[in-house]
Design an enzyme around this catalytic site. Structure first.
Site, PDB file in Angstrom:
ATOM      1  N   ASP A  78       0.866  -1.188   0.000  1.00 28.71           N
ATOM      2  CA  ASP A  78       0.000   0.000   0.000  1.00 28.71           C
ATOM      3  C   ASP A  78       0.895   1.228   0.000  1.00 28.71           C
ATOM      4  O   ASP A  78       2.103   1.134   0.244  1.00 28.71           O
ATOM      5  CB  ASP A  78      -0.892  -0.014   1.253  1.00 28.71           C
ATOM      6  CG  ASP A  78      -1.797   1.209   1.312  1.00 28.71           C
ATOM      7  OD1 ASP A  78      -2.414   1.543   0.283  1.00 28.71           O
ATOM      8  OD2 ASP A  78      -1.858   1.863   2.376  1.00 28.71           O
ATOM      9  N   SER A  79       0.282   2.389  -0.233  1.00 29.95           N
ATOM     10  CA  SER A  79       1.028   3.647  -0.172  1.00 29.95           C
ATOM     11  C   SER A  79       1.506   3.940   1.249  1.00 29.95           C
ATOM     12  O   SER A  79       2.444   4.695   1.444  1.00 29.95           O
ATOM     13  CB  SER A  79       0.130   4.779  -0.662  1.00 29.95           C
ATOM     14  OG  SER A  79      -1.083   4.783   0.072  1.00 29.95           O
ATOM     15  N   CYS A 129      -3.718  -1.103  -2.012  1.00 27.42           N
ATOM     16  CA  CYS A 129      -4.039   0.298  -2.260  1.00 27.42           C
ATOM     17  C   CYS A 129      -5.050   0.399  -3.412  1.00 27.42           C
ATOM     18  O   CYS A 129      -4.789  -0.090  -4.518  1.00 27.42           O
ATOM     19  CB  CYS A 129      -2.757   1.032  -2.616  1.00 27.42           C
ATOM     20  SG  CYS A 129      -2.989   2.771  -2.971  1.00 27.42           S
ATOM     21  N   GLU A 153      -6.408   8.279  10.058  1.00 30.22           N
ATOM     22  CA  GLU A 153      -5.052   8.176  10.637  1.00 30.22           C
ATOM     23  C   GLU A 153      -4.972   8.891  11.986  1.00 30.22           C
ATOM     24  O   GLU A 153      -4.180   8.517  12.844  1.00 30.22           O
ATOM     25  CB  GLU A 153      -4.014   8.731   9.650  1.00 30.22           C
ATOM     26  CG  GLU A 153      -3.915   7.838   8.433  1.00 30.22           C
ATOM     27  CD  GLU A 153      -2.647   8.009   7.606  1.00 30.22           C
ATOM     28  OE1 GLU A 153      -1.724   8.723   8.030  1.00 30.22           O
ATOM     29  OE2 GLU A 153      -2.596   7.403   6.517  1.00 30.22           O
ATOM     30  N   CYS A 203     -11.339   2.814  -0.774  1.00 36.11           N
ATOM     31  CA  CYS A 203     -10.067   3.346  -0.266  1.00 36.11           C
ATOM     32  C   CYS A 203      -9.727   2.574   0.997  1.00 36.11           C
ATOM     33  O   CYS A 203     -10.625   2.257   1.792  1.00 36.11           O
ATOM     34  CB  CYS A 203     -10.212   4.837   0.041  1.00 36.11           C
ATOM     35  SG  CYS A 203      -8.752   5.564   0.801  1.00 36.11           S
TER      36      CYS A 203
END
Ligand code: DGL
Length: 264
Positions: free
Chosen positions: A9-10, A72, A151, A183
């Site tokens: 993932d990013s 991702c 986050e 997402c």
């Protein structure tokens, strides 16, 4: 086959996919790669995201992975076919499992997809859904603030609900009966999104659908791990392993002991 599954993932968000795969396939060795030095991918061009995805996959191939999961949504939307043609192992994105589930759940053939700017801009979800069922009308929305809210640990906070209302109120009026959480971070805002969309709307968690598909693929291709010893769990990041550990434990709902910083 006793080789690990690679998941990338990013950044930290793909741990929602890692979590579902770990739950579904507890005996498998899993390697996670979070490109924390270059996150976010959601506002970058397809060309750049594809280049980053290729570099990460080359690194994971050196770790002898048997299967790659592109956790991702942005990379799954813009880089999946390039990865599938460049590498010989099976490469699975989160997009198709999410699209398939949405088509299965939608009764009125009206589906909403929410994601990053790059994911929605690519129209990859719309293409995948309509290829599965051309009758479906797809409505999309870009919801960028959901990523920092998740986050920050504010996915269930009143502020998340206010932001969800702003982004999604008009999506409710389109009559969609199913919404794809397109997402990595959005499952952490499921409560707020569900509250705005209403109880009658089904929310599709691509992470969960992907884990089911991985399980089927391993069985079909005879790739399941046969060793009974304790499975390996290892995490690679390109920057700030401490932050990854702190934020990641919330995403994974599990301790993150083995985080290693690498330079690609
Ligand atoms: N992982 C990204 C995705 O699922 C979200 C974060 C980012 O923009 O990099 O699209």
């Amino acid at each position: 086959m006793n080789r690990p599954i690679g998941i990338f993932d990013s950044g930290v968000g793909g741990l929602t996919v890692f979590h579902e795969v770990m739950k579904r396939l507890p005996q498998e060795d899993l390697l996670y790669f979070g490109d924390t030095a270059r996150v976010p991918y959601g506002i970058k061009s397809a060309e750049t995201v594809t280049r980053y995805s290729m570099e990460i996959t080359r690194f994971l191939m050196e770790q002898q992975i048997k299967l790659l999961i592109v956790a991702c949504n942005t990379a799954s939307s813009v880089a999946l076919s390039a990865l599938q043609s460049a590498f010989t192992i099976p490469v699975l994105g989160v997009l198709l499992p999410g699209a398939k589930a949405a088509v299965r759940y939608s009764i009125h053939h009206r589906i909403g997809v929410i994601g990053t700017e790059a994911t929605i801009g690519s129209s990859a979800y719309v293409g995948a859904i309509q290829a599965l069922d051309p009758r479906v009308i797809v409505h999309t929305r870009v919801c960028p603030l959901f990523v920092p809210l998740a986050e920050e640990g504010w996915g269930a906070h009143a502020i998340a609900e206010a932001v969800a209302r702003e982004y999604l109120e008009d999506l409710c009026r389109t009559g969609v009966d199913t919404v794809v959480l397109g997402c990595t971070h959005y499952p952490l805002l499921k409560g707020a999104i569900g509250k705005i969309m209403g109880e009658s709307v089904t929310l599709v968690d691509s992470a969960r659908e992907t884990a089911t598909e991985v399980q089927t693929l391993l069985l079909d291709q005879g790739l399941s791990r046969t060793d009974n010893s304790e499975p390996l769990r290892k995490y690679f990041v390109t920057d700030a392993p401490e932050r990854f550990r702190k934020v990641g434990e919330r995403f994974l709902q599990h301790p993150l002991p083995n985080v290693e910083k690498v330079i690609l």
